[in-house]
Design a protein around this motif. Structure first.
Motif, PDB file in Angstrom:
ATOM      1  N   THR A   1       0.535  -0.984  -3.199  1.00  0.00           N
ATOM      2  CA  THR A   1       1.366  -1.577  -2.470  1.00  0.00           C
ATOM      3  C   THR A   1       0.893  -2.840  -1.980  1.00  0.00           C
ATOM      4  OG1 THR A   1       2.042   0.604  -1.256  1.00  0.00           O
ATOM      5  CG2 THR A   1       2.418  -1.458  -0.214  1.00  0.00           C
ATOM      6  N   ARG A   2       1.773  -3.958  -2.216  1.00  0.00           N
ATOM      7  CA  ARG A   2       1.524  -5.411  -1.875  1.00  0.00           C
ATOM      8  C   ARG A   2       2.068  -5.401  -0.412  1.00  0.00           C
ATOM      9  NH1 ARG A   2       3.154  -5.268  -7.146  1.00  0.00           N
ATOM     10  NH2 ARG A   2       5.303  -5.784  -6.630  1.00  0.00           N
ATOM     11  N   VAL A   3       1.030  -6.069   0.570  1.00  0.00           N
ATOM     12  CA  VAL A   3       1.717  -6.314   1.727  1.00  0.00           C
ATOM     13  C   VAL A   3       1.481  -7.858   2.250  1.00  0.00           C
ATOM     14  CG1 VAL A   3       1.437  -5.731   4.480  1.00  0.00           C
ATOM     15  CG2 VAL A   3       0.955  -3.883   2.622  1.00  0.00           C
TER      16      VAL A   3
ATOM     17  N   TYR B   1      -2.338  -8.735   1.305  1.00  0.00           N
ATOM     18  CA  TYR B   1      -3.421  -7.674   0.572  1.00  0.00           C
ATOM     19  C   TYR B   1      -2.553  -6.678  -0.097  1.00  0.00           C
ATOM     20  CZ  TYR B   1      -2.330  -4.626   4.604  1.00  0.00           C
ATOM     21  OH  TYR B   1      -1.686  -3.736   5.361  1.00  0.00           O
ATOM     22  N   GLU B   2      -3.495  -6.096  -0.861  1.00  0.00           N
ATOM     23  CA  GLU B   2      -2.673  -4.779  -1.805  1.00  0.00           C
ATOM     24  C   GLU B   2      -3.639  -3.574  -1.426  1.00  0.00           C
ATOM     25  OE1 GLU B   2      -4.135  -6.438  -5.723  1.00  0.00           O
ATOM     26  OE2 GLU B   2      -2.340  -7.880  -5.585  1.00  0.00           O
ATOM     27  N   THR B   3      -3.212  -2.371  -1.347  1.00  0.00           N
ATOM     28  CA  THR B   3      -3.669  -1.217  -1.069  1.00  0.00           C
ATOM     29  C   THR B   3      -3.039  -0.157  -1.472  1.00  0.00           C
ATOM     30  OG1 THR B   3      -4.285   0.022   0.926  1.00  0.00           O
ATOM     31  CG2 THR B   3      -2.167  -0.941   1.099  1.00  0.00           C
ATOM     32  N   ASP B   4      -3.669   1.164  -1.615  1.00  0.00           N
ATOM     33  CA  ASP B   4      -2.794   2.152  -2.119  1.00  0.00           C
ATOM     34  C   ASP B   4      -1.950   2.951  -1.064  1.00  0.00           C
ATOM     35  OD1 ASP B   4      -4.302   2.161  -4.479  1.00  0.00           O
ATOM     36  OD2 ASP B   4      -5.836   3.300  -3.862  1.00  0.00           O
TER      37      ASP B   4
ATOM     38  N   ALA C   1      -4.006   2.885   9.809  1.00  0.00           N
ATOM     39  CA  ALA C   1      -4.603   3.739  10.515  1.00  0.00           C
ATOM     40  C   ALA C   1      -6.034   3.833  10.752  1.00  0.00           C
ATOM     41  CB  ALA C   1      -3.978   5.260   9.950  1.00  0.00           C
ATOM     42  N   HIS C   2      -6.631   3.497   9.625  1.00  0.00           N
ATOM     43  CA  HIS C   2      -8.076   3.438   9.450  1.00  0.00           C
ATOM     44  C   HIS C   2      -8.632   2.304  10.420  1.00  0.00           C
ATOM     45  CE1 HIS C   2     -12.151   3.509   7.781  1.00  0.00           C
ATOM     46  NE2 HIS C   2     -12.114   2.230   7.831  1.00  0.00           N
ATOM     47  N   LEU C   3      -7.925   1.136  10.479  1.00  0.00           N
ATOM     48  CA  LEU C   3      -8.170   0.046  11.271  1.00  0.00           C
ATOM     49  C   LEU C   3      -8.132   0.360  12.684  1.00  0.00           C
ATOM     50  CD1 LEU C   3      -7.413  -3.037   9.005  1.00  0.00           C
ATOM     51  CD2 LEU C   3      -9.713  -2.030   9.543  1.00  0.00           C
TER      52      LEU C   3
ATOM     53  N   SER D   1     -10.922   0.326   4.469  1.00  0.00           N
ATOM     54  CA  SER D   1      -9.478   0.605   4.910  1.00  0.00           C
ATOM     55  C   SER D   1      -8.608   0.732   3.649  1.00  0.00           C
ATOM     56  CB  SER D   1      -8.962  -0.324   6.045  1.00  0.00           C
ATOM     57  OG  SER D   1      -8.495  -1.586   5.340  1.00  0.00           O
ATOM     58  N   GLY D   2      -9.262   0.548   2.550  1.00  0.00           N
ATOM     59  CA  GLY D   2      -8.461   0.329   1.253  1.00  0.00           C
ATOM     60  C   GLY D   2      -7.933  -1.119   0.827  1.00  0.00           C
TER      61      GLY D   2
END
Length: 134
Positions: free
Chosen positions: A2-4, A55-58, A65-67, A36-37
């Motif tokens: 996912t790109r955010v 940012y990009e993340t899975d 949630a992690h942050l 956090s990914g």
């Protein structure tokens, strides 16, 4: 993946301070972002204070949630809070997420999948659009 992309607003009178604080982000915060990914994370700042982040993340949900549970992130957000305009709560949780409307690689992949032989653009019409008016 996912790109955010998100936006926030920095107080225009505090841009130098914002830049200074981000020139050397705490090592613990850098590691927390990594944990956090988030990958390929960048911030872009306009002279009027508009801040764009990417940012990009899975999983954006899992990263957020992690942050949100991170003591280091909470302390960092508190440290940064005075630099934001119109902020209520943690800035990282109040950011406006922008809709992605174009991604070159996605469209190229789609093109290659459905039109594998389409490698060139059709020729442009060289005729003069005003030719009939003379």
């Amino acid at each position: 993946m996912t790109r955010v992309c998100f936006q926030l607003r920095i107080d225009p009178d505090r841009l130098d301070e914002y830049r200074h604080r981000h020139a050397a982000v705490w090592p613990e915060m850098l590691r927390e972002l990594e944990a956090s990914g988030r990958r390929n994370y960048s911030l872009f700042l306009r002279p009027d204070g508009l801040l764009i982040g990417y940012y990009e993340t899975d999983s954006a949900t899992a990263s957020d949630a992690h942050l949100a549970q991170s003591r280091v992130a909470a302390i960092w957000e508190e440290y940064m809070a005075d630099l934001f305009v119109g902020r209520s709560g943690r800035a990282d949780q109040a950011a406006i997420t922008l809709e992605e409307v174009f991604h070159l690689e996605d469209q190229l992949a789609e093109l290659d999948q459905h039109h594998p032989h389409a490698g060139t653009t059709p020729p442009l019409d060289d005729s003069d659009p005003n030719e009939g008016e003379r």
